[in-house]
Design an enzyme around this catalytic site. Sequence first.
Site, PDB file in Angstrom:
ATOM      1  N   GLU A   1     104.450  45.733  32.062  1.00  0.00           N
ATOM      2  CA  GLU A   1     103.176  45.185  31.427  1.00  0.00           C
ATOM      3  C   GLU A   1     102.335  44.460  32.341  1.00  0.00           C
ATOM      4  O   GLU A   1     102.707  43.798  33.189  1.00  0.00           O
ATOM      5  CB  GLU A   1     103.796  44.326  30.272  1.00  0.00           C
ATOM      6  CG  GLU A   1     102.220  43.666  29.488  1.00  0.00           C
ATOM      7  CD  GLU A   1     102.406  42.465  28.563  1.00  0.00           C
ATOM      8  OE1 GLU A   1     103.058  42.824  27.479  1.00  0.00           O
ATOM      9  OE2 GLU A   1     102.195  41.489  29.055  1.00  0.00           O
TER      10      GLU A   1
ATOM     11  N   TYR B   1      95.868  44.074  25.621  1.00  0.00           N
ATOM     12  CA  TYR B   1      94.343  44.251  24.724  1.00  0.00           C
ATOM     13  C   TYR B   1      94.244  42.846  24.204  1.00  0.00           C
ATOM     14  O   TYR B   1      94.922  42.131  23.340  1.00  0.00           O
ATOM     15  CB  TYR B   1      94.478  45.051  23.694  1.00  0.00           C
ATOM     16  CG  TYR B   1      93.191  45.416  23.253  1.00  0.00           C
ATOM     17  CD1 TYR B   1      92.446  46.451  23.833  1.00  0.00           C
ATOM     18  CD2 TYR B   1      92.788  44.965  21.823  1.00  0.00           C
ATOM     19  CE1 TYR B   1      91.212  46.655  23.184  1.00  0.00           C
ATOM     20  CE2 TYR B   1      91.573  45.544  21.254  1.00  0.00           C
ATOM     21  CZ  TYR B   1      90.996  46.293  22.043  1.00  0.00           C
ATOM     22  OH  TYR B   1      89.685  46.839  21.556  1.00  0.00           O
TER      23      TYR B   1
ATOM     24  N   ALA C   1      93.134  40.096  21.579  1.00  0.00           N
ATOM     25  CA  ALA C   1      92.951  39.908  20.042  1.00  0.00           C
ATOM     26  C   ALA C   1      91.496  40.012  19.863  1.00  0.00           C
ATOM     27  O   ALA C   1      90.806  39.305  20.276  1.00  0.00           O
ATOM     28  CB  ALA C   1      93.577  38.818  19.471  1.00  0.00           C
TER      29      ALA C   1
ATOM     30  N   ARG D   1      99.216  43.228  15.601  1.00  0.00           N
ATOM     31  CA  ARG D   1      98.328  42.669  14.809  1.00  0.00           C
ATOM     32  C   ARG D   1      97.471  41.615  15.607  1.00  0.00           C
ATOM     33  O   ARG D   1      96.201  41.561  15.757  1.00  0.00           O
ATOM     34  CB  ARG D   1      98.764  41.573  13.875  1.00  0.00           C
ATOM     35  CG  ARG D   1      98.006  41.092  12.993  1.00  0.00           C
ATOM     36  CD  ARG D   1      98.305  39.680  12.158  1.00  0.00           C
ATOM     37  NE  ARG D   1      98.798  38.780  13.104  1.00  0.00           N
ATOM     38  CZ  ARG D   1      99.548  37.456  12.677  1.00  0.00           C
ATOM     39  NH1 ARG D   1      99.676  37.248  11.600  1.00  0.00           N
ATOM     40  NH2 ARG D   1      99.748  36.568  13.618  1.00  0.00           N
ATOM     41  N   GLY D   2      97.939  41.039  16.687  1.00  0.00           N
ATOM     42  CA  GLY D   2      97.218  40.149  17.672  1.00  0.00           C
ATOM     43  C   GLY D   2      97.292  38.829  16.905  1.00  0.00           C
ATOM     44  O   GLY D   2      97.866  38.493  15.850  1.00  0.00           O
TER      45      GLY D   2
ATOM     46  N   ALA E   1     100.080  44.626  11.550  1.00  0.00           N
ATOM     47  CA  ALA E   1     100.350  45.900  12.623  1.00  0.00           C
ATOM     48  C   ALA E   1     100.528  47.171  11.824  1.00  0.00           C
ATOM     49  O   ALA E   1     100.181  48.228  12.257  1.00  0.00           O
ATOM     50  CB  ALA E   1     101.224  45.458  13.418  1.00  0.00           C
TER      51      ALA E   1
ATOM     52  N   TYR F   1     110.982  40.854  17.286  1.00  0.00           N
ATOM     53  CA  TYR F   1     111.262  39.426  17.636  1.00  0.00           C
ATOM     54  C   TYR F   1     112.705  38.977  17.818  1.00  0.00           C
ATOM     55  O   TYR F   1     113.110  38.972  16.586  1.00  0.00           O
ATOM     56  CB  TYR F   1     110.379  38.641  16.762  1.00  0.00           C
ATOM     57  CG  TYR F   1     108.795  38.866  16.979  1.00  0.00           C
ATOM     58  CD1 TYR F   1     108.015  38.348  17.966  1.00  0.00           C
ATOM     59  CD2 TYR F   1     108.155  39.898  16.120  1.00  0.00           C
ATOM     60  CE1 TYR F   1     106.868  38.469  17.962  1.00  0.00           C
ATOM     61  CE2 TYR F   1     106.882  40.216  16.155  1.00  0.00           C
ATOM     62  CZ  TYR F   1     106.271  39.545  17.415  1.00  0.00           C
ATOM     63  OH  TYR F   1     104.829  39.820  17.290  1.00  0.00           O
TER      64      TYR F   1
ATOM     65  N   GLN G   1     109.690  40.588  22.041  1.00  0.00           N
ATOM     66  CA  GLN G   1     109.137  39.203  22.672  1.00  0.00           C
ATOM     67  C   GLN G   1     109.982  38.978  23.639  1.00  0.00           C
ATOM     68  O   GLN G   1     111.105  39.398  23.714  1.00  0.00           O
ATOM     69  CB  GLN G   1     108.998  38.424  21.546  1.00  0.00           C
ATOM     70  CG  GLN G   1     108.129  37.027  21.799  1.00  0.00           C
ATOM     71  CD  GLN G   1     106.873  37.250  22.484  1.00  0.00           C
ATOM     72  OE1 GLN G   1     106.627  37.546  23.629  1.00  0.00           O
ATOM     73  NE2 GLN G   1     105.811  36.995  21.530  1.00  0.00           N
TER      74      GLN G   1
HETATM   75  P1  FAD Z   1     102.617  42.204  12.496  1.00  0.00           P
HETATM   76  O1  FAD Z   1     103.903  42.951  12.545  1.00  0.00           O
HETATM   77  O2  FAD Z   1     101.580  42.369  11.734  1.00  0.00           O
HETATM   78  O3  FAD Z   1     103.368  40.507  11.910  1.00  0.00           O
HETATM   79  C1  FAD Z   1     102.637  39.451  11.747  1.00  0.00           C
HETATM   80  C2  FAD Z   1     102.925  38.616  10.823  1.00  0.00           C
HETATM   81  O4  FAD Z   1     102.679  39.091   9.391  1.00  0.00           O
HETATM   82  C3  FAD Z   1     104.447  38.198  10.662  1.00  0.00           C
HETATM   83  O5  FAD Z   1     104.702  36.985  10.178  1.00  0.00           O
HETATM   84  C4  FAD Z   1     105.070  39.102   9.940  1.00  0.00           C
HETATM   85  O6  FAD Z   1     106.367  38.738   9.113  1.00  0.00           O
HETATM   86  C5  FAD Z   1     103.936  39.326   8.727  1.00  0.00           C
HETATM   87  N1  FAD Z   1     103.894  40.473   8.201  1.00  0.00           N
HETATM   88  C6  FAD Z   1     103.808  41.715   8.951  1.00  0.00           C
HETATM   89  N2  FAD Z   1     103.600  42.750   7.992  1.00  0.00           N
HETATM   90  C7  FAD Z   1     103.720  42.468   6.900  1.00  0.00           C
HETATM   91  C8  FAD Z   1     103.846  42.910   5.538  1.00  0.00           C
HETATM   92  N3  FAD Z   1     103.637  44.414   5.270  1.00  0.00           N
HETATM   93  N4  FAD Z   1     104.024  42.140   4.071  1.00  0.00           N
HETATM   94  C9  FAD Z   1     104.094  40.703   4.544  1.00  0.00           C
HETATM   95  N5  FAD Z   1     104.097  40.285   5.610  1.00  0.00           N
HETATM   96  C10 FAD Z   1     104.036  40.970   6.800  1.00  0.00           C
HETATM   97  N6  FAD Z   1      98.807  39.935  21.604  1.00  0.00           N
HETATM   98  C11 FAD Z   1      97.790  40.347  21.794  1.00  0.00           C
HETATM   99  O7  FAD Z   1      96.784  39.694  21.249  1.00  0.00           O
HETATM  100  N7  FAD Z   1      97.501  41.294  22.897  1.00  0.00           N
HETATM  101  C12 FAD Z   1      98.451  42.022  23.307  1.00  0.00           C
HETATM  102  O8  FAD Z   1      98.142  42.736  24.062  1.00  0.00           O
HETATM  103  C13 FAD Z   1      99.804  41.749  22.750  1.00  0.00           C
HETATM  104  N8  FAD Z   1     100.614  42.339  23.236  1.00  0.00           N
HETATM  105  C14 FAD Z   1     102.061  42.279  22.714  1.00  0.00           C
HETATM  106  C15 FAD Z   1     103.315  42.752  23.454  1.00  0.00           C
HETATM  107  C16 FAD Z   1     104.412  42.585  22.801  1.00  0.00           C
HETATM  108  C17 FAD Z   1     105.796  43.589  23.443  1.00  0.00           C
HETATM  109  C18 FAD Z   1     104.762  41.583  21.758  1.00  0.00           C
HETATM  110  C19 FAD Z   1     106.141  41.351  21.404  1.00  0.00           C
HETATM  111  C20 FAD Z   1     103.564  40.933  21.522  1.00  0.00           C
HETATM  112  C21 FAD Z   1     102.320  41.216  21.889  1.00  0.00           C
HETATM  113  N9  FAD Z   1     101.334  40.419  21.374  1.00  0.00           N
HETATM  114  C22 FAD Z   1     100.038  40.629  22.184  1.00  0.00           C
HETATM  115  C23 FAD Z   1     101.552  39.239  20.607  1.00  0.00           C
HETATM  116  C24 FAD Z   1     101.428  39.900  19.143  1.00  0.00           C
HETATM  117  O9  FAD Z   1     100.127  40.458  18.805  1.00  0.00           O
HETATM  118  C25 FAD Z   1     101.314  38.617  18.155  1.00  0.00           C
HETATM  119  O10 FAD Z   1     102.679  37.978  18.322  1.00  0.00           O
HETATM  120  C26 FAD Z   1     100.937  38.649  16.861  1.00  0.00           C
HETATM  121  O11 FAD Z   1     100.755  37.168  16.292  1.00  0.00           O
HETATM  122  C27 FAD Z   1     101.801  39.131  15.766  1.00  0.00           C
HETATM  123  O12 FAD Z   1     101.671  40.633  16.045  1.00  0.00           O
HETATM  124  P2  FAD Z   1     102.695  41.918  15.252  1.00  0.00           P
HETATM  125  O13 FAD Z   1     102.169  43.173  15.717  1.00  0.00           O
HETATM  126  O14 FAD Z   1     104.084  41.302  15.313  1.00  0.00           O
HETATM  127  O15 FAD Z   1     102.381  41.514  13.941  1.00  0.00           O
END
Ligand code: FAD
Length: 331
Positions: A24, A56, A58, A114-115, A133, A163, A194
Amino acid sequence: MSPPSLIQASAPSSHSAPIALSYELFPPRNEAASLSLWDTIGKLESTNPDYVSVTYGANGSNRDTAVDLLNRLLTETSLLPLAHLTCVGNTGDELADIISELLDHGVRGILALRGDLPSDVPEQPRAGALTYAQDLIELIRRVEQRRSALLCAGKVAIGVAAYPARYPESPSIEHDIEVLLAKQRSGADFAITQVFFHADQYKDLVNRARRAGVSIPIIPGVMPLTSLRRVQRLGDLTGVEPSAKLLDALGRAENAAESRRIGVQETVGLARAALDAGAPGIHLYTFNEHAAALEVLDKLQLLRPGRPQIPARAARASQSARVATDRLVTA
Ligand code: FAD
Protein backbone atom coordinates in the site's frame (compact mmCIF):
# COMPACT_ATOMS: atom_id res chain seq x y z
CA MET A 1 -10.46 -37.54 13.75
CA SER A 2 -12.53 -34.41 13.18
CA PRO A 3 -13.18 -33.39 9.56
CA PRO A 4 -10.77 -30.78 8.15
CA SER A 5 -11.86 -27.18 8.61
CA LEU A 6 -12.44 -25.09 5.52
CA ILE A 7 -9.12 -23.40 6.13
CA GLN A 8 -7.29 -26.73 6.27
CA ALA A 9 -9.18 -27.89 3.19
CA SER A 10 -7.75 -24.98 1.20
CA ALA A 11 -4.21 -25.42 2.53
CA PRO A 12 -1.52 -25.15 -0.16
CA SER A 13 -1.07 -28.17 -2.41
CA SER A 14 1.31 -28.63 -5.31
CA HIS A 15 -1.39 -27.08 -7.53
CA SER A 16 -2.15 -24.09 -5.32
CA ALA A 17 -1.38 -20.59 -6.52
CA PRO A 18 1.75 -18.79 -5.33
CA ILE A 19 1.39 -16.37 -2.44
CA ALA A 20 0.24 -12.96 -3.70
CA LEU A 21 2.34 -9.96 -2.70
CA SER A 22 1.13 -6.38 -2.63
CA TYR A 23 2.02 -3.04 -1.07
CA GLU A 24 0.00 0.00 0.00
CA LEU A 25 1.20 3.48 -0.93
CA PHE A 26 -0.35 6.88 -0.35
CA PRO A 27 -0.22 9.88 -2.70
CA PRO A 28 2.66 12.21 -1.76
CA ARG A 29 1.80 15.55 -0.15
CA ASN A 30 4.67 17.60 -1.60
CA GLU A 31 7.62 17.50 -4.00
CA ALA A 32 10.12 16.12 -1.46
CA ALA A 33 7.68 13.35 -0.46
CA SER A 34 7.16 12.56 -4.14
CA LEU A 35 10.90 12.15 -4.75
CA SER A 36 11.24 9.84 -1.77
CA LEU A 37 8.14 7.87 -2.82
CA TRP A 38 9.53 7.29 -6.30
CA ASP A 39 12.74 5.95 -4.81
CA THR A 40 10.60 3.57 -2.72
CA ILE A 41 8.50 2.58 -5.75
CA GLY A 42 11.68 1.63 -7.64
CA LYS A 43 12.84 -0.58 -4.76
CA LEU A 44 9.43 -2.22 -4.34
CA GLU A 45 9.07 -2.78 -8.08
CA SER A 46 12.21 -4.91 -8.04
CA THR A 47 10.37 -7.45 -5.82
CA ASN A 48 7.73 -8.04 -8.55
CA PRO A 49 4.59 -7.48 -6.47
CA ASP A 50 1.26 -8.54 -7.97
CA TYR A 51 -0.19 -5.07 -7.41
CA VAL A 52 0.31 -1.90 -5.40
CA SER A 53 -2.62 -0.10 -3.85
CA VAL A 54 -2.97 3.69 -3.72
CA THR A 55 -5.03 5.23 -0.92
CA TYR A 56 -7.74 7.85 -1.45
CA GLY A 57 -8.75 10.55 1.01
CA ALA A 58 -12.28 10.32 2.39
CA ASN A 59 -14.53 12.70 0.42
CA GLY A 60 -11.99 12.75 -2.43
CA SER A 61 -9.73 15.18 -0.56
CA ASN A 62 -6.66 14.10 -2.59
CA ARG A 63 -8.36 13.01 -5.80
CA ASP A 64 -5.90 14.75 -8.16
CA THR A 65 -2.71 13.47 -6.51
CA ALA A 66 -4.18 9.96 -6.24
CA VAL A 67 -5.13 9.89 -9.93
CA ASP A 68 -1.74 11.35 -10.86
CA LEU A 69 0.11 8.63 -8.91
CA LEU A 70 -2.06 5.88 -10.43
CA ASN A 71 -1.43 7.28 -13.89
CA ARG A 72 2.32 7.43 -13.36
CA LEU A 73 2.39 3.87 -12.02
CA LEU A 74 0.57 2.74 -15.16
CA THR A 75 2.71 4.65 -17.61
CA GLU A 76 6.16 4.69 -16.00
CA THR A 77 6.42 1.34 -14.21
CA SER A 78 5.58 -2.34 -14.66
CA LEU A 79 3.35 -2.21 -11.55
CA LEU A 80 -0.40 -2.88 -11.62
CA PRO A 81 -2.24 -0.38 -9.42
CA LEU A 82 -5.24 -1.06 -7.20
CA ALA A 83 -7.06 2.26 -6.69
CA HIS A 84 -8.70 2.81 -3.30
CA LEU A 85 -11.96 4.74 -3.67
CA THR A 86 -14.15 6.08 -0.87
CA CYS A 87 -17.81 7.01 -1.22
CA VAL A 88 -18.59 8.93 1.96
CA GLY A 89 -19.95 12.42 1.19
CA ASN A 90 -20.07 11.87 -2.59
CA THR A 91 -23.07 11.37 -4.83
CA GLY A 92 -23.49 8.48 -7.22
CA ASP A 93 -22.97 10.82 -10.20
CA GLU A 94 -19.72 12.22 -8.78
CA LEU A 95 -18.45 8.73 -8.06
CA ALA A 96 -19.47 7.42 -11.48
CA ASP A 97 -17.29 10.20 -12.97
CA ILE A 98 -14.23 9.22 -10.96
CA ILE A 99 -14.78 5.50 -11.64
CA SER A 100 -14.95 6.26 -15.38
CA GLU A 101 -11.82 8.41 -15.12
CA LEU A 102 -9.93 5.57 -13.39
CA LEU A 103 -11.04 3.06 -16.03
CA ASP A 104 -10.05 5.48 -18.83
CA HIS A 105 -6.56 5.66 -17.34
CA GLY A 106 -6.33 1.85 -17.45
CA VAL A 107 -7.02 1.04 -13.78
CA ARG A 108 -8.64 -2.39 -13.48
CA GLY A 109 -8.65 -2.90 -9.72
CA ILE A 110 -10.64 -0.80 -7.22
CA LEU A 111 -10.77 -1.16 -3.44
CA ALA A 112 -14.32 0.00 -2.65
CA LEU A 113 -14.51 1.71 0.75
CA ARG A 114 -16.89 3.92 2.63
CA GLY A 115 -14.10 6.07 4.09
CA ASP A 116 -13.87 7.46 7.60
CA LEU A 117 -16.78 9.69 8.59
CA PRO A 118 -15.84 13.37 9.05
CA SER A 119 -15.75 14.53 12.69
CA ASP A 120 -18.59 17.00 12.02
CA VAL A 121 -21.17 14.67 10.43
CA PRO A 122 -23.98 16.79 8.97
CA GLU A 123 -27.43 16.02 10.40
CA GLN A 124 -28.92 15.66 6.94
CA PRO A 125 -26.77 13.53 4.61
CA ARG A 126 -26.16 15.11 1.19
CA ALA A 127 -28.92 14.25 -1.27
CA GLY A 128 -27.81 11.34 -3.43
CA ALA A 129 -24.70 10.60 -1.34
CA LEU A 130 -23.79 6.92 -0.98
CA THR A 131 -23.88 5.45 2.52
CA TYR A 132 -21.94 2.19 2.52
CA ALA A 133 -19.08 0.53 0.66
CA GLN A 134 -21.70 -1.92 -0.59
CA ASP A 135 -23.42 0.94 -2.51
CA LEU A 136 -20.09 1.80 -4.12
CA ILE A 137 -19.50 -1.81 -5.23
CA GLU A 138 -22.90 -1.84 -6.92
CA LEU A 139 -22.16 1.50 -8.60
CA ILE A 140 -18.79 0.25 -9.90
CA ARG A 141 -20.51 -2.83 -11.35
CA ARG A 142 -23.11 -0.59 -13.06
CA VAL A 143 -20.41 1.64 -14.58
CA GLU A 144 -18.52 -1.48 -15.67
CA GLN A 145 -21.69 -2.89 -17.27
CA ARG A 146 -22.21 0.30 -19.27
CA ARG A 147 -18.61 0.01 -20.52
CA SER A 148 -18.53 -3.75 -21.02
CA ALA A 149 -17.47 -3.47 -24.67
CA LEU A 150 -14.40 -1.48 -23.58
CA LEU A 151 -13.40 -4.11 -21.04
CA CYS A 152 -13.15 -7.20 -23.21
CA ALA A 153 -9.51 -7.68 -22.22
CA GLY A 154 -10.15 -7.58 -18.48
CA LYS A 155 -12.99 -6.66 -16.15
CA VAL A 156 -12.72 -4.74 -12.92
CA ALA A 157 -11.56 -6.54 -9.77
CA ILE A 158 -13.27 -5.08 -6.71
CA GLY A 159 -11.74 -5.38 -3.26
CA VAL A 160 -13.25 -4.44 0.10
CA ALA A 161 -12.12 -3.92 3.68
CA ALA A 162 -12.46 -6.72 6.26
CA TYR A 163 -11.94 -6.41 10.01
CA PRO A 164 -10.13 -9.02 12.15
CA ALA A 165 -11.19 -7.13 15.30
CA ARG A 166 -14.73 -5.70 15.64
CA TYR A 167 -15.12 -2.55 13.56
CA PRO A 168 -15.57 0.25 16.13
CA GLU A 169 -18.94 1.46 14.72
CA SER A 170 -20.29 -2.05 14.40
CA PRO A 171 -22.55 -3.68 17.03
CA SER A 172 -20.74 -7.06 16.85
CA ILE A 173 -18.22 -9.21 14.98
CA GLU A 174 -21.21 -11.17 13.62
CA HIS A 175 -22.52 -7.97 12.04
CA ASP A 176 -19.07 -7.36 10.48
CA ILE A 177 -19.28 -10.79 8.82
CA GLU A 178 -22.82 -10.09 7.56
CA VAL A 179 -21.53 -6.87 6.00
CA LEU A 180 -18.62 -8.73 4.38
CA LEU A 181 -21.04 -11.32 2.98
CA ALA A 182 -23.31 -8.55 1.67
CA LYS A 183 -20.29 -6.93 -0.05
CA GLN A 184 -19.42 -10.27 -1.66
CA ARG A 185 -23.02 -10.68 -2.87
CA SER A 186 -22.91 -7.18 -4.37
CA GLY A 187 -19.85 -8.10 -6.42
CA ALA A 188 -16.68 -7.91 -4.32
CA ASP A 189 -13.91 -10.21 -5.56
CA PHE A 190 -11.53 -10.08 -2.60
CA ALA A 191 -10.98 -8.45 0.78
CA ILE A 192 -7.94 -6.91 2.46
CA THR A 193 -7.90 -6.76 6.23
CA GLN A 194 -7.38 -3.90 8.58
CA VAL A 195 -4.16 -4.22 10.61
CA PHE A 196 -4.27 -6.70 13.46
CA PHE A 197 -1.89 -7.28 16.36
CA HIS A 198 -2.70 -10.86 17.39
CA ALA A 199 -2.17 -13.81 15.04
CA ASP A 200 -5.46 -15.49 16.02
CA GLN A 201 -7.52 -12.48 14.93
CA TYR A 202 -6.91 -13.17 11.24
CA LYS A 203 -7.52 -16.91 11.61
CA ASP A 204 -10.76 -16.32 13.52
CA LEU A 205 -11.98 -13.82 10.94
CA VAL A 206 -11.41 -16.30 8.11
CA ASN A 207 -13.10 -19.12 10.07
CA ARG A 208 -16.16 -17.00 10.84
CA ALA A 209 -16.35 -15.67 7.28
CA ARG A 210 -16.11 -19.13 5.67
CA ARG A 211 -18.76 -20.52 7.98
CA ALA A 212 -21.09 -17.69 6.95
CA GLY A 213 -20.54 -18.34 3.24
CA VAL A 214 -17.87 -15.77 2.39
CA SER A 215 -15.71 -17.44 -0.24
CA ILE A 216 -13.60 -14.57 -1.61
CA PRO A 217 -9.87 -14.38 -0.75
CA ILE A 218 -9.25 -12.53 2.52
CA ILE A 219 -5.77 -11.05 2.34
CA PRO A 220 -4.11 -10.06 5.61
CA GLY A 221 -2.90 -6.46 5.74
CA VAL A 222 0.27 -6.26 7.80
CA MET A 223 2.30 -3.24 8.74
CA PRO A 224 5.94 -3.19 9.80
CA LEU A 225 5.38 -2.45 13.51
CA THR A 226 8.71 -0.71 13.95
CA SER A 227 7.75 2.52 15.71
CA LEU A 228 6.03 2.88 19.07
CA ARG A 229 4.48 6.20 18.07
CA ARG A 230 3.08 4.79 14.83
CA VAL A 231 1.69 1.67 16.49
CA GLN A 232 -0.05 3.81 19.13
CA ARG A 233 -1.43 6.18 16.50
CA LEU A 234 -2.64 3.28 14.39
CA GLY A 235 -4.40 1.84 17.44
CA ASP A 236 -6.17 5.20 17.96
CA LEU A 237 -7.10 5.58 14.30
CA THR A 238 -8.40 2.06 13.72
CA GLY A 239 -9.74 1.24 17.18
CA VAL A 240 -7.65 -1.97 17.15
CA GLU A 241 -5.94 -2.53 20.51
CA PRO A 242 -2.17 -3.00 19.99
CA SER A 243 -0.55 -5.92 21.79
CA ALA A 244 0.60 -4.85 25.27
CA LYS A 245 3.72 -7.04 24.89
CA LEU A 246 4.68 -5.24 21.68
CA LEU A 247 4.08 -1.79 23.17
CA ASP A 248 6.21 -2.73 26.14
CA ALA A 249 9.05 -4.10 23.99
CA LEU A 250 9.03 -1.05 21.68
CA GLY A 251 8.87 1.25 24.70
CA ARG A 252 12.01 -0.35 26.17
CA ALA A 253 13.97 -0.31 22.90
CA GLU A 254 17.13 1.76 23.35
CA ASN A 255 17.41 3.03 19.80
CA ALA A 256 15.73 3.04 16.38
CA ALA A 257 17.69 -0.03 15.24
CA GLU A 258 16.39 -2.07 18.17
CA SER A 259 12.82 -0.81 17.60
CA ARG A 260 13.11 -1.87 14.01
CA ARG A 261 14.43 -5.34 14.87
CA ILE A 262 11.56 -5.86 17.34
CA GLY A 263 8.94 -4.53 14.91
CA VAL A 264 10.15 -6.54 11.93
CA GLN A 265 10.25 -9.72 14.01
CA GLU A 266 6.69 -9.11 15.27
CA THR A 267 5.38 -8.38 11.77
CA VAL A 268 7.05 -11.47 10.30
CA GLY A 269 5.44 -13.54 13.09
CA LEU A 270 1.96 -12.15 12.30
CA ALA A 271 2.38 -12.66 8.55
CA ARG A 272 3.70 -16.22 9.01
CA ALA A 273 0.80 -17.11 11.30
CA ALA A 274 -1.64 -15.76 8.69
CA LEU A 275 0.08 -17.76 5.93
CA ASP A 276 -0.01 -20.89 8.10
CA ALA A 277 -3.77 -20.30 8.48
CA GLY A 278 -4.09 -20.40 4.68
CA ALA A 279 -3.77 -16.71 3.73
CA PRO A 280 -3.53 -16.43 -0.07
CA GLY A 281 -1.31 -13.35 0.02
CA ILE A 282 0.31 -10.65 2.09
CA HIS A 283 -0.53 -6.95 1.75
CA LEU A 284 2.16 -4.75 3.29
CA TYR A 285 1.22 -1.28 4.52
CA THR A 286 4.46 0.53 3.66
CA PHE A 287 3.78 4.13 4.78
CA ASN A 288 5.72 4.97 1.61
CA GLU A 289 8.92 3.54 3.12
CA HIS A 290 10.63 0.54 1.63
CA ALA A 291 13.36 -0.48 4.12
CA ALA A 292 11.25 -2.18 6.81
CA ALA A 293 8.82 -3.64 4.25
CA LEU A 294 11.71 -5.21 2.33
CA GLU A 295 13.22 -6.56 5.53
CA VAL A 296 9.89 -8.21 6.42
CA LEU A 297 9.67 -9.65 2.92
CA ASP A 298 13.23 -10.94 3.07
CA LYS A 299 12.60 -12.73 6.37
CA LEU A 300 9.29 -14.17 5.17
CA GLN A 301 10.95 -15.96 2.25
CA LEU A 302 7.66 -16.18 0.34
CA LEU A 303 7.48 -18.88 -2.28
CA ARG A 304 6.96 -16.78 -5.37
CA PRO A 305 7.59 -17.69 -8.96
CA GLY A 306 10.53 -16.14 -10.75
CA ARG A 307 8.96 -13.85 -13.28
CA PRO A 308 10.24 -12.55 -16.56
CA GLN A 309 11.50 -9.03 -16.03
CA ILE A 310 8.78 -6.88 -17.52
CA PRO A 311 10.27 -3.63 -18.69
CA ALA A 312 8.43 -0.50 -17.56
CA ARG A 313 5.68 0.44 -19.97
CA ALA A 314 7.40 3.71 -20.82
CA ALA A 315 10.59 1.84 -21.73
CA ARG A 316 8.56 -0.59 -23.83
CA ALA A 317 6.76 2.28 -25.55
CA SER A 318 9.98 4.07 -26.43
CA GLN A 319 11.48 0.77 -27.61
CA SER A 320 8.54 0.17 -30.01
CA ALA A 321 8.82 3.77 -31.21
CA ARG A 322 12.52 3.14 -31.96
CA VAL A 323 11.71 -0.10 -33.82
CA ALA A 324 9.05 1.71 -35.87
CA THR A 325 11.53 4.49 -36.74
CA ASP A 326 14.21 1.92 -37.69
CA ARG A 327 11.70 0.19 -39.97
CA LEU A 328 10.89 3.47 -41.65
CA VAL A 329 14.59 4.26 -42.08
CA THR A 330 15.44 0.83 -43.53
CA ALA A 331 12.32 0.68 -45.78
P1 FAD B 1 -18.54 -0.22 5.19
O1 FAD B 1 -18.31 -1.61 4.76
O2 FAD B 1 -19.54 0.60 4.46
O3 FAD B 1 -18.91 -0.24 6.75
C1 FAD B 1 -19.04 0.97 7.50
C2 FAD B 1 -20.00 0.78 8.66
O4 FAD B 1 -21.32 0.61 8.16
C3 FAD B 1 -19.73 -0.45 9.50
O5 FAD B 1 -20.09 -0.17 10.82
C4 FAD B 1 -20.65 -1.49 8.94
O6 FAD B 1 -20.96 -2.45 9.92
C5 FAD B 1 -21.85 -0.66 8.53
N1 FAD B 1 -22.52 -1.21 7.33
C6 FAD B 1 -21.96 -1.43 6.13
N2 FAD B 1 -22.85 -1.88 5.24
C7 FAD B 1 -24.03 -1.94 5.90
C8 FAD B 1 -25.34 -2.31 5.53
N3 FAD B 1 -25.62 -2.73 4.30
N4 FAD B 1 -26.32 -2.22 6.48
C9 FAD B 1 -26.05 -1.81 7.73
N5 FAD B 1 -24.81 -1.44 8.14
C10 FAD B 1 -23.82 -1.50 7.24
N6 FAD B 1 -10.08 4.97 4.38
C11 FAD B 1 -9.87 6.03 3.57
O7 FAD B 1 -10.43 7.11 3.80
N7 FAD B 1 -9.05 5.94 2.46
C12 FAD B 1 -8.44 4.78 2.13
O8 FAD B 1 -7.72 4.71 1.12
C13 FAD B 1 -8.63 3.65 2.99
N8 FAD B 1 -8.05 2.46 2.69
C14 FAD B 1 -8.31 1.37 3.48
C15 FAD B 1 -7.77 0.12 3.13
C16 FAD B 1 -8.03 -1.00 3.90
C17 FAD B 1 -7.42 -2.34 3.49
C18 FAD B 1 -8.85 -0.90 5.06
C19 FAD B 1 -9.13 -2.12 5.90
C20 FAD B 1 -9.40 0.32 5.41
C21 FAD B 1 -9.14 1.46 4.63
N9 FAD B 1 -9.72 2.71 4.94
C22 FAD B 1 -9.48 3.80 4.12
C23 FAD B 1 -10.53 2.87 6.13
C24 FAD B 1 -12.02 2.64 5.83
O9 FAD B 1 -12.48 3.49 4.83
C25 FAD B 1 -12.73 2.96 7.10
O10 FAD B 1 -12.47 1.95 8.04
C26 FAD B 1 -14.20 3.26 6.97
O11 FAD B 1 -14.57 3.93 8.15
C27 FAD B 1 -15.09 2.04 6.77
O12 FAD B 1 -14.98 1.61 5.47
P2 FAD B 1 -15.68 0.27 4.97
O13 FAD B 1 -15.40 0.20 3.53
O14 FAD B 1 -15.31 -0.87 5.82
O15 FAD B 1 -17.22 0.65 5.23
